[in-house]
Design a protein around this motif. Sequence first.
Motif, short mmCIF file in Angstrom:
data_model
loop_
_atom_site.label_atom_id
_atom_site.label_comp_id
_atom_site.label_asym_id
_atom_site.label_seq_id
_atom_site.Cartn_x
_atom_site.Cartn_y
_atom_site.Cartn_z
N ALA A 104 0.84 -1.20 0.00
CA ALA A 104 0.00 0.00 0.00
C ALA A 104 0.87 1.26 0.00
O ALA A 104 0.58 2.23 -0.71
CB ALA A 104 -0.93 -0.01 1.21
N ALA A 105 1.96 1.25 0.79
CA ALA A 105 2.86 2.40 0.81
C ALA A 105 3.54 2.57 -0.54
O ALA A 105 3.70 3.70 -1.04
CB ALA A 105 3.90 2.23 1.92
N ASP A 106 3.93 1.47 -1.17
CA ASP A 106 4.56 1.53 -2.49
C ASP A 106 3.58 2.07 -3.53
O ASP A 106 3.94 2.91 -4.37
CB ASP A 106 5.04 0.13 -2.89
N PHE A 107 2.34 1.62 -3.47
CA PHE A 107 1.32 2.11 -4.40
C PHE A 107 1.07 3.60 -4.21
O PHE A 107 0.96 4.35 -5.18
CB PHE A 107 0.02 1.32 -4.21
N ALA A 108 1.01 4.04 -2.95
CA ALA A 108 0.76 5.46 -2.67
C ALA A 108 1.91 6.32 -3.19
O ALA A 108 1.68 7.40 -3.78
CB ALA A 108 0.56 5.67 -1.18
N LEU A 109 3.15 5.88 -3.02
CA LEU A 109 4.29 6.65 -3.52
C LEU A 109 4.32 6.66 -5.05
O LEU A 109 4.66 7.68 -5.67
CB LEU A 109 5.59 6.07 -2.97
N ALA A 110 3.96 5.53 -5.67
CA ALA A 110 3.93 5.49 -7.13
C ALA A 110 2.85 6.43 -7.67
O ALA A 110 3.07 7.14 -8.67
CB ALA A 110 3.68 4.06 -7.60
N LEU A 111 1.70 6.46 -7.02
CA LEU A 111 0.63 7.35 -7.45
C LEU A 111 1.04 8.82 -7.28
O LEU A 111 0.77 9.66 -8.15
CB LEU A 111 -0.65 7.06 -6.64
N LEU A 112 1.69 9.12 -6.17
CA LEU A 112 2.16 10.48 -5.94
C LEU A 112 3.19 10.89 -6.99
O LEU A 112 3.15 12.01 -7.51
CB LEU A 112 2.76 10.58 -4.53
N ALA A 113 4.09 9.99 -7.33
CA ALA A 113 5.08 10.29 -8.37
C ALA A 113 4.40 10.48 -9.71
O ALA A 113 4.76 11.39 -10.50
CB ALA A 113 6.11 9.17 -8.45
N TRP A 114 3.41 9.64 -10.03
CA TRP A 114 2.68 9.75 -11.29
C TRP A 114 1.99 11.11 -11.39
O TRP A 114 2.06 11.79 -12.41
CB TRP A 114 1.66 8.63 -11.37
N LEU A 115 1.32 11.51 -10.30
CA LEU A 115 0.62 12.80 -10.31
C LEU A 115 1.59 13.97 -10.40
O LEU A 115 1.32 14.97 -11.07
CB LEU A 115 -0.25 12.92 -9.07
N THR A 116 2.74 13.86 -9.77
CA THR A 116 3.73 14.93 -9.82
C THR A 116 4.28 15.09 -11.23
O THR A 116 4.41 16.22 -11.73
CB THR A 116 4.88 14.62 -8.84
N VAL A 117 4.60 13.96 -11.87
CA VAL A 117 5.11 14.03 -13.24
C VAL A 117 4.02 14.57 -14.17
O VAL A 117 4.32 15.39 -15.07
CB VAL A 117 5.59 12.63 -13.70
N ASP A 118 2.79 14.16 -13.97
CA ASP A 118 1.68 14.64 -14.80
C ASP A 118 1.50 16.15 -14.63
O ASP A 118 1.23 16.86 -15.60
CB ASP A 118 0.40 13.90 -14.42
N LEU A 119 1.64 16.64 -13.42
CA LEU A 119 1.49 18.08 -13.16
C LEU A 119 2.63 18.87 -13.80
O LEU A 119 2.40 19.95 -14.38
CB LEU A 119 1.47 18.33 -11.64
N VAL A 120 3.84 18.34 -13.75
CA VAL A 120 5.00 19.05 -14.30
C VAL A 120 4.94 19.04 -15.82
O VAL A 120 5.28 20.04 -16.47
CB VAL A 120 6.31 18.42 -13.78
N MET A 121 4.52 17.95 -16.41
CA MET A 121 4.52 17.82 -17.88
C MET A 121 3.40 18.63 -18.53
O MET A 121 3.50 18.98 -19.70
CB MET A 121 4.40 16.35 -18.29
N ASN A 122 2.34 18.94 -17.85
CA ASN A 122 1.23 19.68 -18.45
C ASN A 122 1.33 21.13 -18.16
O ASN A 122 1.63 21.87 -17.55
CB ASN A 122 -0.11 19.16 -17.96
#
Length: 72
Positions: free
Chosen positions: A54-72
Amino acid sequence: MNSLVLRKTALDRDLPGKYAAAPAPARLMPVQKPARLRRKGPVFWAMLGLLVLAADFALALLAWLTVDLVMN
């Protein structure tokens, strides 16, 4: 010298002999043994694995959202 000073000095010398401190026991509080994880049951290990996933999934989701925010 003042008689009060003499009495106080005499009293200070007499106190240790009259009221000796009790020797402290070797252990006042029992020392708690450290947790030994290898003796835990399989349910504990399953819960620990799920927590790590669950902690790994939460960190992966946070990284995904961060990259999505930076790229757009």
